[in-house]
Design a protein around this motif. Structure first.
Motif, PDB file in Angstrom:
ATOM      1  N   UNK A  47      54.546  17.636  64.034  1.00 25.46           N
ATOM      2  CA  UNK A  47      53.756  18.429  64.861  1.00 25.46           C
ATOM      3  C   UNK A  47      53.480  19.722  64.158  1.00 25.46           C
ATOM      4  N   UNK A  48      53.722  20.786  64.839  1.00 25.28           N
ATOM      5  CA  UNK A  48      53.376  22.167  64.216  1.00 25.28           C
ATOM      6  C   UNK A  48      54.161  22.623  62.944  1.00 25.28           C
ATOM      7  N   UNK A 102      54.309  23.984  57.132  1.00 27.80           N
ATOM      8  CA  UNK A 102      54.781  23.577  55.963  1.00 27.80           C
ATOM      9  C   UNK A 102      53.565  22.893  55.019  1.00 27.80           C
ATOM     10  N   UNK A 103      52.377  22.577  55.612  1.00 20.04           N
ATOM     11  CA  UNK A 103      51.177  22.074  54.908  1.00 20.04           C
ATOM     12  C   UNK A 103      51.358  20.813  54.349  1.00 20.04           C
ATOM     13  N   UNK A 140      62.452  28.257  63.603  1.00 20.03           N
ATOM     14  CA  UNK A 140      62.556  26.867  64.564  1.00 20.03           C
ATOM     15  C   UNK A 140      63.917  26.521  65.184  1.00 20.03           C
ATOM     16  N   UNK A 141      65.005  27.093  64.396  1.00 14.58           N
ATOM     17  CA  UNK A 141      66.115  26.765  64.770  1.00 14.58           C
ATOM     18  C   UNK A 141      66.676  27.582  66.098  1.00 14.58           C
ATOM     19  N   UNK A 142      65.870  28.445  66.482  1.00 14.20           N
ATOM     20  CA  UNK A 142      66.195  29.150  67.669  1.00 14.20           C
ATOM     21  C   UNK A 142      65.066  28.742  68.731  1.00 14.20           C
ATOM     22  N   UNK A 164      60.394  21.139  69.094  1.00 12.97           N
ATOM     23  CA  UNK A 164      60.613  20.667  70.513  1.00 12.97           C
ATOM     24  C   UNK A 164      58.920  20.217  71.168  1.00 12.97           C
ATOM     25  N   UNK A 165      59.116  19.363  71.894  1.00 12.99           N
ATOM     26  CA  UNK A 165      57.754  18.741  72.607  1.00 12.99           C
ATOM     27  C   UNK A 165      57.536  19.881  73.619  1.00 12.99           C
ATOM     28  N   UNK A 166      56.403  20.309  73.462  1.00 14.82           N
ATOM     29  CA  UNK A 166      55.882  21.096  74.688  1.00 14.82           C
ATOM     30  C   UNK A 166      55.028  20.273  75.638  1.00 14.82           C
TER      31      UNK A 166
END
Length: 80
Positions: free
Chosen positions: A12-13, A18-19, A45-47, A76-78
């Motif tokens: 995902x994002x 990270x390209x 992303x850890x938080x 996380x899945x949005x």
């Protein structure tokens, strides 16, 4: 002898940030998955609910990978 690297798979994002979806990172003995997340500069992303998997099994950030292991970074899945 296997090379001293870890395989990183980003989804995902995270893959966009990270390209790349598939990366290799130098293995450092005794370091946790959290260390590698920080090395990739995606610690924010850890938080945000990042889930990690080691060789296909969801695990804790404190897990210690071995050379040649695969770490998956699952944002996380949005929902919508």
């Amino acid at each position: 002898m296997a090379s001293e690297v870890l395989q990183i798979i980003a989804f995902g994002p995270l893959a966009e940030e990270l390209s790349a979806r598939n990366l290799q990172i130098a293995y450092v003995e005794g370091k946790s998955i959290q260390y590698y997340v920080q090395q990739l500069s995606v610690a924010k992303w850890l938080n945000m609910g990042l889930t990690v998997a080691l060789n296909g099994e969801v695990c804790k950030l404190q897990s210690i990978p071995m050379p040649g292991d695969e770490i998956a970074l699952l944002p996380p899945v949005s929902g919508g």
